[in-house]
Design a protein around this motif. Structure first.
Motif, PDB file in Angstrom:
ATOM      1  N   PRO A  71       0.781  -1.389  -0.083  1.00 19.11           N
ATOM      2  CA  PRO A  71      -0.007  -0.152   0.047  1.00 19.11           C
ATOM      3  C   PRO A  71       0.890   1.307   0.302  1.00 19.11           C
ATOM      4  CG  PRO A  71      -0.643  -1.640   1.635  1.00 19.11           C
ATOM      5  CD  PRO A  71       0.479  -2.165   1.207  1.00 19.11           C
ATOM      6  N   ALA A  72       0.434   2.448  -0.791  1.00 18.90           N
ATOM      7  CA  ALA A  72       1.364   3.612  -0.879  1.00 18.90           C
ATOM      8  C   ALA A  72       0.619   4.535  -0.121  1.00 18.90           C
ATOM      9  CB  ALA A  72       1.368   3.723  -2.332  1.00 18.90           C
ATOM     10  N   TRP A  73      -0.727   4.573   0.255  1.00 21.47           N
ATOM     11  CA  TRP A  73      -1.139   5.819   0.782  1.00 21.47           C
ATOM     12  C   TRP A  73      -1.752   5.493   2.183  1.00 21.47           C
ATOM     13  CZ3 TRP A  73      -1.737  10.250  -2.204  1.00 21.47           C
ATOM     14  CH2 TRP A  73      -1.421   9.924  -3.462  1.00 21.47           C
ATOM     15  N   SER A  74      -0.626   5.236   2.939  1.00 22.34           N
ATOM     16  CA  SER A  74      -0.756   4.925   4.391  1.00 22.34           C
ATOM     17  C   SER A  74      -0.878   6.388   5.242  1.00 22.34           C
ATOM     18  CB  SER A  74       0.043   4.232   5.025  1.00 22.34           C
ATOM     19  OG  SER A  74       1.515   4.577   5.061  1.00 22.34           O
ATOM     20  N   SER A  75      -0.272   7.334   4.713  1.00 20.62           N
ATOM     21  CA  SER A  75      -0.329   8.702   5.207  1.00 20.62           C
ATOM     22  C   SER A  75      -1.618   9.508   4.976  1.00 20.62           C
ATOM     23  CB  SER A  75       1.203   9.404   4.860  1.00 20.62           C
ATOM     24  OG  SER A  75       0.847  10.792   5.138  1.00 20.62           O
ATOM     25  N   PRO A  76      -2.159   9.912   6.147  1.00 14.85           N
ATOM     26  CA  PRO A  76      -3.372  10.805   5.908  1.00 14.85           C
ATOM     27  C   PRO A  76      -3.005  11.938   5.386  1.00 14.85           C
ATOM     28  CG  PRO A  76      -2.701  10.649   8.100  1.00 14.85           C
ATOM     29  CD  PRO A  76      -1.724   9.535   7.555  1.00 14.85           C
ATOM     30  N   VAL A  77      -1.763  12.448   5.515  1.00 16.77           N
ATOM     31  CA  VAL A  77      -1.572  13.703   4.925  1.00 16.77           C
ATOM     32  C   VAL A  77      -1.325  13.626   3.510  1.00 16.77           C
ATOM     33  CG1 VAL A  77       0.387  15.427   4.604  1.00 16.77           C
ATOM     34  CG2 VAL A  77      -0.251  14.667   6.907  1.00 16.77           C
ATOM     35  N   HIS A  78      -0.758  12.538   2.854  1.00 18.02           N
ATOM     36  CA  HIS A  78      -0.799  12.376   1.550  1.00 18.02           C
ATOM     37  C   HIS A  78      -2.139  12.276   0.946  1.00 18.02           C
ATOM     38  CE1 HIS A  78       3.429  10.225   1.628  1.00 18.02           C
ATOM     39  NE2 HIS A  78       3.691  11.729   1.668  1.00 18.02           N
ATOM     40  N   ARG A  79      -3.175  11.686   1.648  1.00 21.12           N
ATOM     41  CA  ARG A  79      -4.366  11.471   1.083  1.00 21.12           C
ATOM     42  C   ARG A  79      -5.049  12.816   1.422  1.00 21.12           C
ATOM     43  NH1 ARG A  79      -4.202   6.986   4.384  1.00 21.12           N
ATOM     44  NH2 ARG A  79      -5.452   7.940   6.130  1.00 21.12           N
ATOM     45  N   ARG A  80      -4.970  13.681   2.060  1.00 27.85           N
ATOM     46  CA  ARG A  80      -5.632  14.869   2.173  1.00 27.85           C
ATOM     47  C   ARG A  80      -5.098  15.745   1.087  1.00 27.85           C
ATOM     48  NH1 ARG A  80      -5.386  14.223   7.938  1.00 27.85           N
ATOM     49  NH2 ARG A  80      -3.602  15.487   8.178  1.00 27.85           N
ATOM     50  N   ASP A  81      -3.634  15.858   0.931  1.00 29.53           N
ATOM     51  CA  ASP A  81      -3.145  16.629  -0.045  1.00 29.53           C
ATOM     52  C   ASP A  81      -3.703  16.148  -1.594  1.00 29.53           C
ATOM     53  OD1 ASP A  81      -1.501  17.881   1.754  1.00 29.53           O
ATOM     54  OD2 ASP A  81       0.406  16.903   1.331  1.00 29.53           O
ATOM     55  N   LEU A  82      -3.803  15.050  -1.825  1.00 30.26           N
ATOM     56  CA  LEU A  82      -4.534  14.775  -3.083  1.00 30.26           C
ATOM     57  C   LEU A  82      -5.966  14.986  -3.324  1.00 30.26           C
ATOM     58  CD1 LEU A  82      -3.950  13.192  -5.735  1.00 30.26           C
ATOM     59  CD2 LEU A  82      -4.662  11.046  -4.727  1.00 30.26           C
ATOM     60  N   VAL A  83      -6.696  14.961  -2.302  1.00 30.97           N
ATOM     61  CA  VAL A  83      -8.234  15.421  -2.190  1.00 30.97           C
ATOM     62  C   VAL A  83      -8.143  16.883  -2.538  1.00 30.97           C
ATOM     63  CG1 VAL A  83     -10.131  15.627  -0.731  1.00 30.97           C
ATOM     64  CG2 VAL A  83      -8.822  13.221  -0.930  1.00 30.97           C
ATOM     65  N   GLU A  84      -7.314  17.382  -1.810  1.00 32.45           N
ATOM     66  CA  GLU A  84      -7.289  18.909  -2.228  1.00 32.45           C
ATOM     67  C   GLU A  84      -6.840  19.258  -3.655  1.00 32.45           C
ATOM     68  OE1 GLU A  84      -7.887  23.124  -1.693  1.00 32.45           O
ATOM     69  OE2 GLU A  84      -8.700  21.437  -0.774  1.00 32.45           O
ATOM     70  N   ALA A  85      -5.816  18.516  -3.982  1.00 32.82           N
ATOM     71  CA  ALA A  85      -5.388  18.928  -5.374  1.00 32.82           C
ATOM     72  C   ALA A  85      -6.280  18.542  -6.448  1.00 32.82           C
ATOM     73  CB  ALA A  85      -4.012  18.098  -5.562  1.00 32.82           C
ATOM     74  N   ILE A  86      -7.195  17.473  -6.147  1.00 30.35           N
ATOM     75  CA  ILE A  86      -8.332  17.096  -7.232  1.00 30.35           C
ATOM     76  C   ILE A  86      -9.307  18.068  -6.924  1.00 30.35           C
ATOM     77  CG2 ILE A  86     -10.009  15.477  -7.516  1.00 30.35           C
ATOM     78  CD1 ILE A  86      -7.022  14.503  -8.320  1.00 30.35           C
ATOM     79  N   ARG A  87      -9.707  18.555  -5.839  1.00 25.34           N
ATOM     80  CA  ARG A  87     -10.582  19.603  -5.882  1.00 25.34           C
ATOM     81  C   ARG A  87     -10.066  20.949  -6.561  1.00 25.34           C
ATOM     82  NH1 ARG A  87     -12.087  24.049  -3.455  1.00 25.34           N
ATOM     83  NH2 ARG A  87     -10.183  24.526  -2.196  1.00 25.34           N
ATOM     84  N   GLN A  88      -8.973  21.276  -6.447  1.00 21.96           N
ATOM     85  CA  GLN A  88      -8.445  22.532  -7.216  1.00 21.96           C
ATOM     86  C   GLN A  88      -8.228  22.310  -8.724  1.00 21.96           C
ATOM     87  OE1 GLN A  88      -7.948  25.563  -6.133  1.00 21.96           O
ATOM     88  NE2 GLN A  88      -7.963  25.122  -4.045  1.00 21.96           N
ATOM     89  N   ILE A  89      -8.317  21.127  -9.326  1.00 20.32           N
ATOM     90  CA  ILE A  89      -8.192  20.899 -10.545  1.00 20.32           C
ATOM     91  C   ILE A  89      -9.204  21.318 -11.499  1.00 20.32           C
ATOM     92  CG2 ILE A  89      -9.237  18.709 -10.978  1.00 20.32           C
ATOM     93  CD1 ILE A  89      -6.335  17.810 -12.147  1.00 20.32           C
ATOM     94  N   ALA A  90     -10.370  21.724 -10.968  1.00 20.58           N
ATOM     95  CA  ALA A  90     -11.366  22.485 -11.752  1.00 20.58           C
ATOM     96  C   ALA A  90     -10.941  23.689 -12.092  1.00 20.58           C
ATOM     97  CB  ALA A  90     -12.660  22.537 -10.866  1.00 20.58           C
ATOM     98  N   ASN A  91      -9.848  24.509 -11.570  1.00 20.17           N
ATOM     99  CA  ASN A  91      -9.322  25.685 -12.011  1.00 20.17           C
ATOM    100  C   ASN A  91      -8.575  25.567 -13.388  1.00 20.17           C
ATOM    101  OD1 ASN A  91     -10.593  27.021  -9.739  1.00 20.17           O
ATOM    102  ND2 ASN A  91      -8.481  26.604  -8.485  1.00 20.17           N
ATOM    103  N   ASP A  92      -8.412  24.385 -13.780  1.00 25.06           N
ATOM    104  CA  ASP A  92      -7.638  23.875 -14.984  1.00 25.06           C
ATOM    105  C   ASP A  92      -8.726  23.489 -15.964  1.00 25.06           C
ATOM    106  OD1 ASP A  92      -4.509  23.310 -14.452  1.00 25.06           O
ATOM    107  OD2 ASP A  92      -5.690  22.822 -12.628  1.00 25.06           O
ATOM    108  N   GLY A  93      -9.874  24.060 -15.566  1.00 22.96           N
ATOM    109  CA  GLY A  93     -11.170  23.484 -16.602  1.00 22.96           C
ATOM    110  C   GLY A  93     -11.240  22.052 -16.537  1.00 22.96           C
ATOM    111  N   LEU A  94     -10.648  21.139 -15.812  1.00 21.65           N
ATOM    112  CA  LEU A  94     -10.924  19.534 -15.808  1.00 21.65           C
ATOM    113  C   LEU A  94     -12.007  19.439 -14.633  1.00 21.65           C
ATOM    114  CD1 LEU A  94      -7.021  18.815 -15.972  1.00 21.65           C
ATOM    115  CD2 LEU A  94      -8.698  18.512 -17.719  1.00 21.65           C
ATOM    116  N   ASN A  95     -12.379  18.118 -14.890  1.00 15.99           N
ATOM    117  CA  ASN A  95     -13.463  17.792 -13.938  1.00 15.99           C
ATOM    118  C   ASN A  95     -13.224  16.866 -12.795  1.00 15.99           C
ATOM    119  OD1 ASN A  95     -15.968  16.986 -12.824  1.00 15.99           O
ATOM    120  ND2 ASN A  95     -16.992  16.198 -14.366  1.00 15.99           N
TER     121      ASN A  95
END
Length: 569
Positions: A71-95
């Motif tokens: 498993p690669a995502w044992s860190s909650p910090v990594h998971r939270r960072d990715l969730v926020e990055a995915i949320r922000q990707i809407a600013n790139d015109g992506l869904n």
């Protein structure tokens, strides 16, 4: 929300409440559920976990193989960072939905405690799949341009995203790594900022303003208050510091609009005459969501380019009818251009300008000979002589000049045209006094033109595919600045001689011929242009589609050239 999504969240809600570190397997061996899922993926089975398809395919498999199926995502910090990055990707015109955004957010909010190893594997795969898909789309775009434009040749430079993900996890740089994959050109960041400024307008009323007589300075018109409101919302009119401040009569086209309306017209590619006519009213009526879609299409096209364009390059925006020369990272020249007509579109591709030809001859392309010139010659036998065009037959040593009076032009056709038409250098030559060559499959290049008057038009799609430059000599002088023998004095002397001369650039310079209907200018104003080739519609249709099927993510390559030419002109 889909039934699968409801089912997945119900399962998670029953098992967990708040996400804590997912217990990793022991160092003694790999996670068997991960091994089973990757084997199923590699055998070609479509794999869904928690109701979501895994789409990163071979790259996802390679990442877990390299990671020892741990498993690669044992860190909650990594998971939270990715969730926020995915949320922000809407600013790139992506869904964000393309990257399991809603489900990952639910996992981050609800998961807690020890989970079965099967559930651990599913969660891990989802996070890895989301990162890899987002990374791929930021790096090289979501849509393959060649699936919607046969003549489109992008300059992609893929990389091994399995390694990119491993590095991001090891260095705790999930968000920063994804950000680094975005185009580095300032134009991309400016478009994102412009998109963010428009997004708050999506909930505002924007009903069509009625047609009517043109509104001139000094006129009274009941439509003007709403026009003022929209221009204020769009930033063309600066909102007063005191909200209570109002113009004396908002229905009057008063002096405060004398500069605002021409500026608004100019940034929409309209004649800046200050008269609010049909075209200006149509631009005012353009919905905020339509403006955002134009920005999204332009952002996607930026992602099709290399991340860095280099320090020296020429860039042509077909939809904007403009050329920019950048030297040492700074703008050295800006020029208006004329591009291909909608039925003879200028293709999009990248290459390198390698040489210039002063006093060029023009060998008329076969398509133009048959479709354009042949009817003229039949109607007017003296046309060729007046235009300085000679007729040749054969090639190489066997090539012979033919007297046009001996040819029965009316008997010729597409299947029976054994001649070449060549226009001599001179004031009537279609290529003007210089052409800029970057050999390509489309036979497209930059050149001068005797028809300078056409540069006064706002929309300039008049050519047969090549690009006519308003300031060709200034461009030539800049490109040859590294070769002292090609100074302006010597160039002017050569032009007087009317003999073709080739000048090889000391260093070939990249040229990017692109198509953007939205961009931010040097003054920070968002510019919009008509979609003259109807390309935005086709691109946006695919950009809005949900991701489906296995994605062909980038693999390591060695870039050998700027161009990956395919298709036809």
């Amino acid at each position: 929300m889909s039934k699968c999504r409801h089912t997945a969240l119900a399962i998670l809600a029953a098992l967990v409440v708040l996400m804590l570190p997912v217990p990793s397997v022991t160092a003694a061996g790999p996670s068997e559920p991960l091994v089973q899922r990757i084997e199923a993926l590699e055998s070609g089975h479509p794999l869904r976990v928690l109701g979501e398809p895994l789409l990163a395919g071979e790259t996802l498999s390679r990442f877990y193989e390299n990671h020892g199926f741990q498993p690669a995502w044992s860190s909650p910090v990594h998971r939270r960072d990715l969730v926020e990055a995915i949320r922000q990707i809407a600013n790139d015109g992506l869904n964000p939905a393309d990257y399991h955004g809603a489900l990952l957010s639910e996992l981050a909010l609800r998961a807690r405690g020890d989970l079965p190893e099967d559930m651990q594997a599913d969660i891990d795969l989802l996070f890895s799949d989301a990162f890899l898909l987002a990374a791929s789309h930021l790096l090289e775009g979501k849509v393959n341009p060649q699936t919607i434009h046969a003549e489109w040749s992008a300059s992609r430079q893929p990389q091994d995203l399995a390694v990119t993900l491993a590095d991001a996890l090891r260095n705790n740089t999930i968000a920063a790594t994804l950000d680094s994959l975005r185009p580095t050109h300032r134009a991309y960041a400016k478009l994102m900022e412009a998109r963010n400024r428009l997004t708050p307008l999506l909930g505002h009323p924007w009903l069509p303003i009625a047609d009517g007589p043109s509104i001139h300075p000094g006129n009274l018109d009941p439509r003007l208050p709403e026009i003022r409101r929209r221009l204020t919302a769009l930033g063309d009119i600066q909102a007063p510091a005191d909200p209570e401040t109002t113009v004396t009569d908002p229905t009057l086209y008063s002096e405060d609009l004398d500069l605002v309306i021409p500026s608004f017209q100019a940034r929409h590619g309209l004649e800046p005459d200050g008269i609010i006519g049909k075209k200006t009213l149509a631009a005012v009526n353009l919905l905020p969501v339509e403006r955002i879609r134009q920005i999204d299409a332009s952002l996607e096209r930026w992602r099709w380019l290399p991340q860095s364009l280099g320090e020296d390059y020429v860039i042509v925006n077909i939809a904007g009818f403009g050329l920019q020369l950048v030297m040492d990272g700074r703008e050295a020249l800006r020029s208006r251009v004329i591009v291909g007509q909608p039925y003879r579109q200028t293709p999009v591709f990248s290459d390198r300008i390698r040489y210039l030809v002063f006093n060029p001859t023009w060998t008329v392309p076969r398509k133009l000979m048959i479709e354009d010139l042949l009817p003229l010659i039949i109607r007017d036998p003296g046309y060729l002589e007046r235009q300085g065009i000679s007729v040749y037959q054969g090639w190489g040593a066997e090539r012979q000049e033919i007297d046009p009076a001996t040819i029965d032009w009316s008997s010729l056709s597409r299947d029976n045209f054994p001649y070449q038409l060549v226009q001599a250098p001179g004031p009537l030559n279609a290529l003007g006094q210089v052409k800029f060559m970057f050999p390509n499959p489309y036979a497209v290049y930059l050149h001068d033109t005797p028809g300078q008057y056409l540069f006064g038009r706002q929309e300039r799609s008049f050519s047969s595919g090549c690009i006519r430059v308003e300031k060709p000599m200034e461009l030539a002088e800049q490109l040859l600045a590294g070769a002292p023998e090609w100074n302006r004095k010597n160039i002017d002397r050569l032009l007087e001689e009317k003999t073709p001369v080739t000048a090889v650039l000391p260093d070939p310079i990249p040229i990017y011929i692109q198509y953007w209907t939205a961009w931010v200018d040097e003054d920070g104003r968002i510019q919009f242009r008509d979609d003259i080739y109807n390309r935005d519609f086709r691109l946006l249709a695919q950009l809005r589609q949900a991701v489906s099927g296995e994605q062909q993510l980038p693999t390591p390559v060695v870039a050998t050239d700027l161009t990956t030419a395919t298709g036809d002109q």
